[in-house]
Write a protein that holds these residues in place. Structure first.
Motif, PDB file in Angstrom:
ATOM      1  N   CYS A 124       0.850  -1.187   0.000  1.00  0.00           N
ATOM      2  CA  CYS A 124       0.000   0.000   0.000  1.00  0.00           C
ATOM      3  C   CYS A 124       0.886   1.237   0.000  1.00  0.00           C
ATOM      4  O   CYS A 124       0.677   2.151  -0.786  1.00  0.00           O
ATOM      5  CB  CYS A 124      -0.903  -0.016   1.235  1.00  0.00           C
ATOM      6  SG  CYS A 124      -1.848   1.497   1.467  1.00  0.00           S
ATOM      7  N   SER A 125       1.899   1.234   0.873  1.00  0.00           N
ATOM      8  CA  SER A 125       2.812   2.376   0.966  1.00  0.00           C
ATOM      9  C   SER A 125       4.268   1.925   0.922  1.00  0.00           C
ATOM     10  O   SER A 125       4.621   0.892   1.516  1.00  0.00           O
ATOM     11  CB  SER A 125       2.601   3.125   2.288  1.00  0.00           C
ATOM     12  OG  SER A 125       1.289   3.605   2.402  1.00  0.00           O
ATOM     13  N   GLU A 130       7.543   2.269   2.535  1.00  0.00           N
ATOM     14  CA  GLU A 130       7.872   2.689   3.900  1.00  0.00           C
ATOM     15  C   GLU A 130       9.377   2.916   4.063  1.00  0.00           C
ATOM     16  O   GLU A 130       9.817   3.962   4.548  1.00  0.00           O
ATOM     17  CB  GLU A 130       7.374   1.629   4.885  1.00  0.00           C
ATOM     18  CG  GLU A 130       5.869   1.418   4.811  1.00  0.00           C
ATOM     19  CD  GLU A 130       5.397   0.152   5.502  1.00  0.00           C
ATOM     20  OE1 GLU A 130       4.178  -0.099   5.521  1.00  0.00           O
ATOM     21  OE2 GLU A 130       6.259  -0.607   6.028  1.00  0.00           O
ATOM     22  N   LYS A 146       0.193   9.427  -0.112  1.00  0.00           N
ATOM     23  CA  LYS A 146      -1.026   8.767   0.342  1.00  0.00           C
ATOM     24  C   LYS A 146      -2.039   9.802   0.842  1.00  0.00           C
ATOM     25  O   LYS A 146      -1.887  10.357   1.932  1.00  0.00           O
ATOM     26  CB  LYS A 146      -0.713   7.791   1.494  1.00  0.00           C
ATOM     27  CG  LYS A 146       0.264   6.685   1.139  1.00  0.00           C
ATOM     28  CD  LYS A 146      -0.291   5.740   0.100  1.00  0.00           C
ATOM     29  CE  LYS A 146      -1.511   5.019   0.603  1.00  0.00           C
ATOM     30  NZ  LYS A 146      -2.050   4.104  -0.437  1.00  0.00           N
ATOM     31  N   ARG A 174      -4.876  10.828   2.857  1.00  0.00           N
ATOM     32  CA  ARG A 174      -5.571  10.192   3.976  1.00  0.00           C
ATOM     33  C   ARG A 174      -6.800  10.999   4.376  1.00  0.00           C
ATOM     34  O   ARG A 174      -6.858  12.225   4.196  1.00  0.00           O
ATOM     35  CB  ARG A 174      -4.645  10.055   5.193  1.00  0.00           C
ATOM     36  CG  ARG A 174      -3.279   9.459   4.890  1.00  0.00           C
ATOM     37  CD  ARG A 174      -3.352   8.143   4.130  1.00  0.00           C
ATOM     38  NE  ARG A 174      -3.941   7.066   4.909  1.00  0.00           N
ATOM     39  CZ  ARG A 174      -4.226   5.859   4.411  1.00  0.00           C
ATOM     40  NH1 ARG A 174      -3.998   5.604   3.142  1.00  0.00           N
ATOM     41  NH2 ARG A 174      -4.734   4.932   5.170  1.00  0.00           N
ATOM     42  N   SER A 234      -2.433  10.817   9.984  1.00  0.00           N
ATOM     43  CA  SER A 234      -2.165   9.471   9.465  1.00  0.00           C
ATOM     44  C   SER A 234      -0.931   9.537   8.563  1.00  0.00           C
ATOM     45  O   SER A 234      -0.542  10.601   8.100  1.00  0.00           O
ATOM     46  CB  SER A 234      -3.361   8.958   8.665  1.00  0.00           C
ATOM     47  OG  SER A 234      -4.533   8.952   9.443  1.00  0.00           O
ATOM     48  N   GLU A 255       1.001   9.772   5.516  1.00  0.00           N
ATOM     49  CA  GLU A 255       0.607  10.290   4.208  1.00  0.00           C
ATOM     50  C   GLU A 255       1.642   9.987   3.122  1.00  0.00           C
ATOM     51  O   GLU A 255       1.703  10.678   2.104  1.00  0.00           O
ATOM     52  CB  GLU A 255       0.338  11.789   4.305  1.00  0.00           C
ATOM     53  CG  GLU A 255      -0.859  12.103   5.214  1.00  0.00           C
ATOM     54  CD  GLU A 255      -1.219  13.571   5.254  1.00  0.00           C
ATOM     55  OE1 GLU A 255      -0.301  14.410   5.123  1.00  0.00           O
ATOM     56  OE2 GLU A 255      -2.420  13.879   5.399  1.00  0.00           O
ATOM     57  N   TRP A 295       2.399   0.268   7.601  1.00  0.00           N
ATOM     58  CA  TRP A 295       2.143   1.625   8.088  1.00  0.00           C
ATOM     59  C   TRP A 295       0.792   2.156   7.621  1.00  0.00           C
ATOM     60  O   TRP A 295       0.315   3.172   8.121  1.00  0.00           O
ATOM     61  CB  TRP A 295       3.255   2.564   7.613  1.00  0.00           C
ATOM     62  CG  TRP A 295       4.601   2.246   8.194  1.00  0.00           C
ATOM     63  CD1 TRP A 295       4.912   1.200   9.017  1.00  0.00           C
ATOM     64  CD2 TRP A 295       5.814   2.976   7.999  1.00  0.00           C
ATOM     65  NE1 TRP A 295       6.243   1.220   9.335  1.00  0.00           N
ATOM     66  CE2 TRP A 295       6.830   2.296   8.719  1.00  0.00           C
ATOM     67  CE3 TRP A 295       6.164   4.106   7.264  1.00  0.00           C
ATOM     68  CZ2 TRP A 295       8.148   2.738   8.743  1.00  0.00           C
ATOM     69  CZ3 TRP A 295       7.475   4.553   7.284  1.00  0.00           C
ATOM     70  CH2 TRP A 295       8.455   3.881   8.028  1.00  0.00           C
ATOM     71  N   SER A 296       0.182   1.496   6.656  1.00  0.00           N
ATOM     72  CA  SER A 296      -1.153   1.894   6.195  1.00  0.00           C
ATOM     73  C   SER A 296      -1.895   0.668   5.675  1.00  0.00           C
ATOM     74  O   SER A 296      -1.288  -0.236   5.107  1.00  0.00           O
ATOM     75  CB  SER A 296      -1.063   2.969   5.100  1.00  0.00           C
ATOM     76  OG  SER A 296      -0.329   2.498   3.997  1.00  0.00           O
ATOM     77  N   ASP A 297      -3.200   0.636   5.909  1.00  0.00           N
ATOM     78  CA  ASP A 297      -4.082  -0.423   5.395  1.00  0.00           C
ATOM     79  C   ASP A 297      -3.559  -1.829   5.687  1.00  0.00           C
ATOM     80  O   ASP A 297      -3.541  -2.705   4.810  1.00  0.00           O
ATOM     81  CB  ASP A 297      -4.294  -0.245   3.888  1.00  0.00           C
ATOM     82  CG  ASP A 297      -5.111   0.999   3.556  1.00  0.00           C
ATOM     83  OD1 ASP A 297      -5.685   1.590   4.492  1.00  0.00           O
ATOM     84  OD2 ASP A 297      -5.161   1.378   2.380  1.00  0.00           O
TER      85      ASP A 297
END
Length: 363
Positions: free
Chosen positions: A28-29, A31, A58, A60, A65, A67, A241-243
């Motif tokens: 997703c991201s 990192e 990202k 958000r 959150s 980003e 770190w996300s989703d």
């Protein structure tokens, strides 16, 4: 990259773009550099992934959150491409992001759902793409509006982009509980019908929002003749770190792709076509009968409208509507029809009846 390498990569991107099914995967991201490179290598090792993806910027819902790592993550994607030999794709939402992505040799761009919903943002991206030869994927807008989706396609096409694809990632819907974003398959199918020349791939990660139903949604997309899948993959999904809840490991992705039944749109069998044609003729006859019955229903609705008008009664009577639905639910249960289907059908029929009665009331 040397000129020869660049030409070879363009040929590879073209080959992947034309491949069916097209499989896109990655975190997703982005990192860290190590996370991006390890994910990319493990995805490449599956032999099932065509393009590597990662979120660099990202958008958000709420501030605070994560980003995205920003432009510093783009060299990581470059390195992932060198190591694996696979093309890379990232999401862009502004003209500056387009410029940065292209500067770092990103092969395919995609416009996200939060951008598609805003024509000003889409136009800014389109303006930055003018004169550029790069494939662009466009996700459906967050809200269920095919005109916004169509408008984004038209803006990008007018900028001179020849290779445009669609991503179905589901829609925001009030009361939706099963999915992160309700698939509303009928909207994706209608968009596909309107644009038969455009690739349509499915994003089960954002539809599901959780990994336990990814397979179910991915299989349905393939059964509906979608051209591929974009699925989020992470080396350590639970600590992403996300989703985090919707991501799976590269190895789990390979397992899932192996379990999907990959169907074809057509068959060369004459026996198959003959049998299918008979069934389709039956469907045609039933559709004709349904249209005649609906026409008769509307004539009766008009008579009811006249009766209500003469007796000064309102068109909408809630108790009667609830009575119709309850009766239909009981009947539908015996016929193996879902409440969702029955509700949508009778909603449409009821609105048409109201429209007919309204014409009579105001004649």
């Amino acid at each position: 990259m040397q000129a020869t390498d660049t030409n070879n990569m363009k040929e590879l991107v073209q080959s992947k773009w034309n491949k069916r099914p097209l499989i896109i995967s990655g975190p997703c991201s982005a990192e860290t550099e190590a996370q991006v490179l390890e994910t990319a290598q493990r995805l490449a090792n599956t032999g099932k992934v065509d393009l590597l993806r990662a979120g660099i910027w990202k958008p958000r819902t709420r501030p605070g959150s994560f980003e995205g790592i920003g432009t510093k993550g783009l060299p990581w994607m470059q390195q992932a491409k060198r190591v694996t030999g696979l093309p890379v794709t990232v999401e862009v939402a502004t003209g500056k992001q387009v410029e940065d992505a292209l500067h770092f040799d990103v092969d395919v761009l995609w416009i996200g759902a939060r951008t598609t919903v805003n024509p000003f943002s889409v136009q800014e991206v389109a303006d930055a793409l003018r004169g550029v030869d790069v494939p662009v994927l466009i996700k459906n807008p967050i809200n269920p509006d095919l005109e916004l989706w169509t408008g984004a396609v038209e803006r990008v096409a007018k900028a001179g982009i020849k290779q445009i694809g669609l991503i179905h990632r589901g829609f925001s819907a009030y009361g939706n509980t099963e999915y992160r974003n309700a698939p509303m398959w009928h909207l994706a199918i209608e968009m596909k019908r309107r644009n038969p020349g455009l690739m349509m791939i499915n994003d089960p990660s954002h539809i599901c929002g959780r990994r336990d139903i990814l397979m179910e949604v991915a299989q349905k997309a393939i059964d509906l003749d979608f051209d591929g899948l974009i699925i989020e993959s992470h080396i350590d999904p639970d600590n992403a770190w996300s989703d985090a809840k919707q991501q799976i490991t590269p190895e789990k992705l390979a397992e899932m792709l192996s379990e999907i039944v990959w169907r074809k749109e057509d068959s060369n069998s004459e026996e198959f076509h003959a049998a299918l044609e008979k069934l389709r003729q039956q469907i045609n006859h039933l559709d004709d009968e349904l249209m005649q019955i609906l026409g008769q229903r509307m004539k009766i609705a008009e008579k009811i409208g006249e009766y209500k008008k003469n007796n000064n009664i309102t068109i909408l009577q809630t108790n009667r509507w609830n009575e119709i639905l309850e009766r239909a639910f009981k009947k539908g249960d015996k016929l193996n029809l879902s409440k969702e289907f029955i509700t949508k059908y009778f909603d449409a029929v009821h609105m048409e009846s109201i429209n007919h009665q309204n014409k009579i009331m105001n004649a």
